[in-house]
Scaffold this motif. Structure first.
Motif, mmCIF file in Angstrom:
data_model
loop_
_atom_site.group_PDB
_atom_site.id
_atom_site.type_symbol
_atom_site.label_atom_id
_atom_site.label_comp_id
_atom_site.label_asym_id
_atom_site.label_seq_id
_atom_site.Cartn_x
_atom_site.Cartn_y
_atom_site.Cartn_z
ATOM 1 N N LYS A 113 -4.594 11.272 93.827
ATOM 2 C CA LYS A 113 -4.455 11.451 95.266
ATOM 3 C C LYS A 113 -5.470 12.449 95.823
ATOM 4 O O LYS A 113 -5.656 12.535 97.027
ATOM 5 C CB LYS A 113 -3.036 11.935 95.612
ATOM 6 C CG LYS A 113 -1.954 10.955 95.270
ATOM 7 C CD LYS A 113 -1.948 9.825 96.243
ATOM 8 C CE LYS A 113 -0.749 8.927 95.988
ATOM 9 N NZ LYS A 113 -0.761 7.772 96.836
ATOM 10 N N LEU A 114 -6.119 13.209 94.949
ATOM 11 C CA LEU A 114 -7.084 14.214 95.386
ATOM 12 C C LEU A 114 -8.489 13.658 95.573
ATOM 13 O O LEU A 114 -9.294 14.232 96.305
ATOM 14 C CB LEU A 114 -7.161 15.354 94.367
ATOM 15 C CG LEU A 114 -5.887 16.132 94.104
ATOM 16 C CD1 LEU A 114 -6.131 17.157 93.023
ATOM 17 C CD2 LEU A 114 -5.397 16.779 95.373
ATOM 18 N N ILE A 115 -8.797 12.557 94.932
ATOM 19 C CA ILE A 115 -10.176 12.071 94.899
ATOM 20 C C ILE A 115 -10.688 11.729 96.294
ATOM 21 O O ILE A 115 -11.769 12.181 96.694
ATOM 22 C CB ILE A 115 -10.310 10.887 93.927
ATOM 23 C CG1 ILE A 115 -9.991 11.369 92.501
ATOM 24 C CG2 ILE A 115 -11.703 10.274 93.993
ATOM 25 C CD1 ILE A 115 -9.851 10.262 91.482
ATOM 26 N N ALA A 116 -9.950 10.942 97.060
ATOM 27 C CA ALA A 116 -10.411 10.561 98.400
ATOM 28 C C ALA A 116 -10.583 11.769 99.318
ATOM 29 O O ALA A 116 -11.628 11.897 99.972
ATOM 30 C CB ALA A 116 -9.472 9.530 99.015
ATOM 31 N N PRO A 117 -9.611 12.700 99.398
ATOM 32 C CA PRO A 117 -9.829 13.867 100.256
ATOM 33 C C PRO A 117 -11.008 14.729 99.803
ATOM 34 O O PRO A 117 -11.723 15.294 100.631
ATOM 35 C CB PRO A 117 -8.519 14.653 100.161
ATOM 36 C CG PRO A 117 -7.507 13.673 99.712
ATOM 37 C CD PRO A 117 -8.232 12.664 98.897
ATOM 38 N N MET A 118 -11.228 14.805 98.496
ATOM 39 C CA MET A 118 -12.361 15.586 97.999
ATOM 40 C C MET A 118 -13.686 14.945 98.400
ATOM 41 O O MET A 118 -14.615 15.633 98.832
ATOM 42 C CB MET A 118 -12.288 15.757 96.485
ATOM 43 C CG MET A 118 -11.249 16.731 96.044
ATOM 44 S SD MET A 118 -11.216 16.851 94.249
ATOM 45 C CE MET A 118 -10.332 18.387 94.050
ATOM 46 N N ILE A 119 -13.781 13.631 98.265
ATOM 47 C CA ILE A 119 -15.002 12.941 98.663
ATOM 48 C C ILE A 119 -15.202 13.051 100.173
ATOM 49 O O ILE A 119 -16.320 13.285 100.654
ATOM 50 C CB ILE A 119 -14.971 11.472 98.199
ATOM 51 C CG1 ILE A 119 -15.017 11.407 96.673
ATOM 52 C CG2 ILE A 119 -16.132 10.681 98.803
ATOM 53 C CD1 ILE A 119 -14.779 10.024 96.103
ATOM 54 N N THR A 120 -14.126 12.905 100.928
ATOM 55 C CA THR A 120 -14.200 13.035 102.387
ATOM 56 C C THR A 120 -14.716 14.409 102.777
ATOM 57 O O THR A 120 -15.600 14.548 103.624
ATOM 58 C CB THR A 120 -12.818 12.788 103.018
ATOM 59 O OG1 THR A 120 -12.390 11.481 102.675
ATOM 60 C CG2 THR A 120 -12.852 12.932 104.520
ATOM 61 N N ARG A 121 -14.148 15.440 102.160
ATOM 62 C CA ARG A 121 -14.572 16.819 102.447
ATOM 63 C C ARG A 121 -16.030 17.030 102.071
ATOM 64 O O ARG A 121 -16.782 17.654 102.796
ATOM 65 C CB ARG A 121 -13.661 17.782 101.681
ATOM 66 C CG ARG A 121 -14.015 19.212 101.740
ATOM 67 C CD ARG A 121 -13.461 19.861 102.963
ATOM 68 N NE ARG A 121 -13.788 21.277 102.903
ATOM 69 C CZ ARG A 121 -13.349 22.154 103.737
ATOM 70 N NH1 ARG A 121 -12.528 21.785 104.683
ATOM 71 N NH2 ARG A 121 -13.691 23.401 103.650
ATOM 72 N N ALA A 168 -5.658 20.188 86.972
ATOM 73 C CA ALA A 168 -5.473 21.619 87.254
ATOM 74 C C ALA A 168 -5.456 21.869 88.757
ATOM 75 O O ALA A 168 -4.623 22.625 89.269
ATOM 76 C CB ALA A 168 -6.585 22.426 86.582
ATOM 77 N N TYR A 169 -6.378 21.242 89.483
ATOM 78 C CA TYR A 169 -6.445 21.422 90.939
ATOM 79 C C TYR A 169 -5.151 20.924 91.592
ATOM 80 O O TYR A 169 -4.592 21.585 92.473
ATOM 81 C CB TYR A 169 -7.653 20.660 91.504
ATOM 82 C CG TYR A 169 -8.068 21.100 92.886
ATOM 83 C CD1 TYR A 169 -7.342 20.724 94.016
ATOM 84 C CD2 TYR A 169 -9.193 21.882 93.080
ATOM 85 C CE1 TYR A 169 -7.724 21.118 95.286
ATOM 86 C CE2 TYR A 169 -9.583 22.288 94.336
ATOM 87 C CZ TYR A 169 -8.853 21.893 95.443
ATOM 88 O OH TYR A 169 -9.240 22.295 96.687
ATOM 89 N N ALA A 204 -13.520 15.972 81.322
ATOM 90 C CA ALA A 204 -13.529 17.315 81.924
ATOM 91 C C ALA A 204 -13.198 17.258 83.415
ATOM 92 O O ALA A 204 -12.478 18.116 83.934
ATOM 93 C CB ALA A 204 -14.878 17.987 81.702
ATOM 94 N N VAL A 205 -13.692 16.230 84.109
ATOM 95 C CA VAL A 205 -13.392 16.084 85.535
ATOM 96 C C VAL A 205 -11.908 15.781 85.711
ATOM 97 O O VAL A 205 -11.260 16.333 86.604
ATOM 98 C CB VAL A 205 -14.268 14.989 86.180
ATOM 99 C CG1 VAL A 205 -13.833 14.707 87.607
ATOM 100 C CG2 VAL A 205 -15.742 15.380 86.123
ATOM 101 N N HIS A 206 -11.357 14.937 84.866
ATOM 102 C CA HIS A 206 -9.933 14.629 84.954
ATOM 103 C C HIS A 206 -9.081 15.876 84.713
ATOM 104 O O HIS A 206 -8.117 16.134 85.430
ATOM 105 C CB HIS A 206 -9.536 13.526 83.960
ATOM 106 C CG HIS A 206 -8.099 13.147 84.081
ATOM 107 N ND1 HIS A 206 -7.139 13.637 83.241
ATOM 108 C CD2 HIS A 206 -7.468 12.351 84.968
ATOM 109 C CE1 HIS A 206 -5.972 13.152 83.598
ATOM 110 N NE2 HIS A 206 -6.135 12.369 84.645
ATOM 111 N N ARG A 207 -9.454 16.654 83.702
ATOM 112 C CA ARG A 207 -8.710 17.903 83.442
ATOM 113 C C ARG A 207 -8.771 18.825 84.660
ATOM 114 O O ARG A 207 -7.764 19.435 85.031
ATOM 115 C CB ARG A 207 -9.284 18.614 82.215
ATOM 116 C CG ARG A 207 -8.870 17.966 80.900
ATOM 117 C CD ARG A 207 -9.222 18.830 79.699
ATOM 118 N NE ARG A 207 -10.667 19.060 79.559
ATOM 119 C CZ ARG A 207 -11.499 18.250 78.905
ATOM 120 N NH1 ARG A 207 -11.037 17.155 78.324
ATOM 121 N NH2 ARG A 207 -12.785 18.541 78.816
#
Length: 78
Positions: free
Chosen positions: A49-57, A31-32, A24-27
């Motif tokens: 490529k979204l994982i690091a910026p999301m964790i940083t934010r 989508a994001y 579900a997280v991957h889906r």
């Protein structure tokens, strides 16, 4: 236009990590990435490529983490 929390993906030397995500997280990442790509007028962005910026934010906006981190920096080193 959708207002997303991520706007720009900075380029930096990556450190490789291997993680497992629930499907579900991957889906949601896929989508994001599609929505972010469409909003920025670029082609689809790779979800990984979204994982690091999301964790940083997330860490930047976590008040308890910031307070604890500042507290640790204020402690004298022995």
């Amino acid at each position: 236009m959708t207002k997303l929390k991520l706007t720009d993906l900075a380029e930096d030397k990556p450190i490789r990590l291997t993680i497992e995500l629930p499907a579900a997280v991957h889906r949601d990442l896929v989508a994001y990435a599609g929505i972010l790509g469409a909003a920025s007028g670029k082609s689809a962005i790779a979800p990984e490529k979204l994982i690091a910026p999301m964790i940083t934010r997330f860490m930047a906006t976590d008040r308890a983490f910031g307070k604890a981190r500042r507290g640790r920096q204020a402690e004298p080193s022995v």
